[in-house]
Design a protein around this motif. Structure first.
Motif, PDB file in Angstrom:
ATOM      1  N   HIS A  70       0.866  -1.237   0.049  1.00  0.00           N
ATOM      2  CA  HIS A  70       0.177   0.053   0.079  1.00  0.00           C
ATOM      3  C   HIS A  70       0.972   1.115   0.024  1.00  0.00           C
ATOM      4  O   HIS A  70       2.102   1.332   0.676  1.00  0.00           O
ATOM      5  N   PRO A  71       0.443   2.203  -0.594  1.00  0.00           N
ATOM      6  CA  PRO A  71       1.346   3.433  -0.674  1.00  0.00           C
ATOM      7  C   PRO A  71       1.428   4.069   0.629  1.00  0.00           C
ATOM      8  O   PRO A  71       2.357   5.069   0.976  1.00  0.00           O
ATOM      9  N   VAL A  72       0.331   4.120   1.483  1.00  0.00           N
ATOM     10  CA  VAL A  72       0.378   4.808   2.648  1.00  0.00           C
ATOM     11  C   VAL A  72       0.702   4.053   3.935  1.00  0.00           C
ATOM     12  O   VAL A  72       1.371   4.483   4.806  1.00  0.00           O
ATOM     13  N   PHE A  73       0.118   2.724   4.105  1.00  0.00           N
ATOM     14  CA  PHE A  73       0.288   1.870   5.252  1.00  0.00           C
ATOM     15  C   PHE A  73       1.122   0.837   5.053  1.00  0.00           C
ATOM     16  O   PHE A  73       1.523   0.371   3.867  1.00  0.00           O
ATOM     17  N   THR A  74       1.827   0.425   6.043  1.00  0.00           N
ATOM     18  CA  THR A  74       2.521  -0.754   6.189  1.00  0.00           C
ATOM     19  C   THR A  74       2.004  -1.797   7.363  1.00  0.00           C
ATOM     20  O   THR A  74       1.054  -1.620   8.019  1.00  0.00           O
ATOM     21  N   ARG A  75       1.571  -2.984   6.558  1.00  0.00           N
ATOM     22  CA  ARG A  75       0.992  -4.147   7.332  1.00  0.00           C
ATOM     23  C   ARG A  75       1.857  -5.077   8.081  1.00  0.00           C
ATOM     24  O   ARG A  75       2.826  -5.538   7.489  1.00  0.00           O
ATOM     25  N   ASP A  76       1.176  -5.617   9.047  1.00  0.00           N
ATOM     26  CA  ASP A  76       1.641  -6.550  10.067  1.00  0.00           C
ATOM     27  C   ASP A  76       0.677  -7.198  10.446  1.00  0.00           C
ATOM     28  O   ASP A  76      -0.078  -7.081  11.503  1.00  0.00           O
TER      29      ASP A  76
END
Length: 183
Positions: A68-74
């Motif tokens: 995602h260009p805005v969020f980082t996912r974990d």
């Protein structure tokens, strides 16, 4: 005869007597919310046809998820680095934060420190096999300006003086200022 016990005297030109042929077709697939790059989707009966009239196999789709260009996912949590000014960090402010559903107003308290974390419950990615969602973790990223006007420099100097921070003596070099600080 390939173990069939019979031979085909005139095999068709498409399958050459195999009884099956390769075709390309498009299948609509519903991707469930919450999948990640390790997820696979099994489509029953959509694979290769079986031998000797057997049932078709299954088709497995391996998913590749774009960043995602805005969020980082974990896992099911999302991380967002929120840029705020020095004034917003010191005085507090209401800031619009992007979420998957739109925007959310987050109240930044006065005295927010760089790296301080805020949690938006239920604003993350949907759980793949269950109900609910992960959280959105928002980290305060205090942006220090790289260039200031003379008026801004004067105001920051006054602020520093009122906070007990000595103003720079620009006539002295760096090492002179360090030496004076330890006297």
């Amino acid at each position: 005869c390939r173990g069939a016990g019979t031979t085909i005297s005139k095999p068709c030109t498409q399958c050459r007597g195999a009884g099956r042929e390769r075709i390309t077709r498009t299948i609509a697939v519903k991707i469930p919310p919450g999948v990640n790059g390790e997820s696979q989707i099994r489509l029953n009966g959509e694979g290769e046809p079986g031998f000797n009239g057997g049932p078709p196999g299954d088709l497995y789709l391996a998913l590749d998820i774009k960043e995602h260009p805005v969020f980082t996912r974990d896992d099911d949590d999302l991380f967002y680095s929120m840029p705020i000014s020095v004034a917003q960090a010191a005085l507090g402010d209401d800031v619009e934060i992007p979420t998957l559903e739109g925007t959310h107003t987050l109240k930044i308290p006065a005295g927010t420190q760089p790296g301080q974390v805020f949690r938006l419950k239920g604003q993350g990615v949907a759980h793949l096999r269950g109900h609910g969602r992960g959280d959105e973790i928002v980290m305060a990223n205090v942006v220090i300006p790289k260039s200031l006007t003379q008026e801004q420099k004067d105001l920051f100097g006054e602020l520093g003086g009122s906070l007990g921070i000595p103003a720079h003596d620009t006539d002295k070099g760096f090492f002179d200022r360090v030496r004076d600080a330890f006297r």
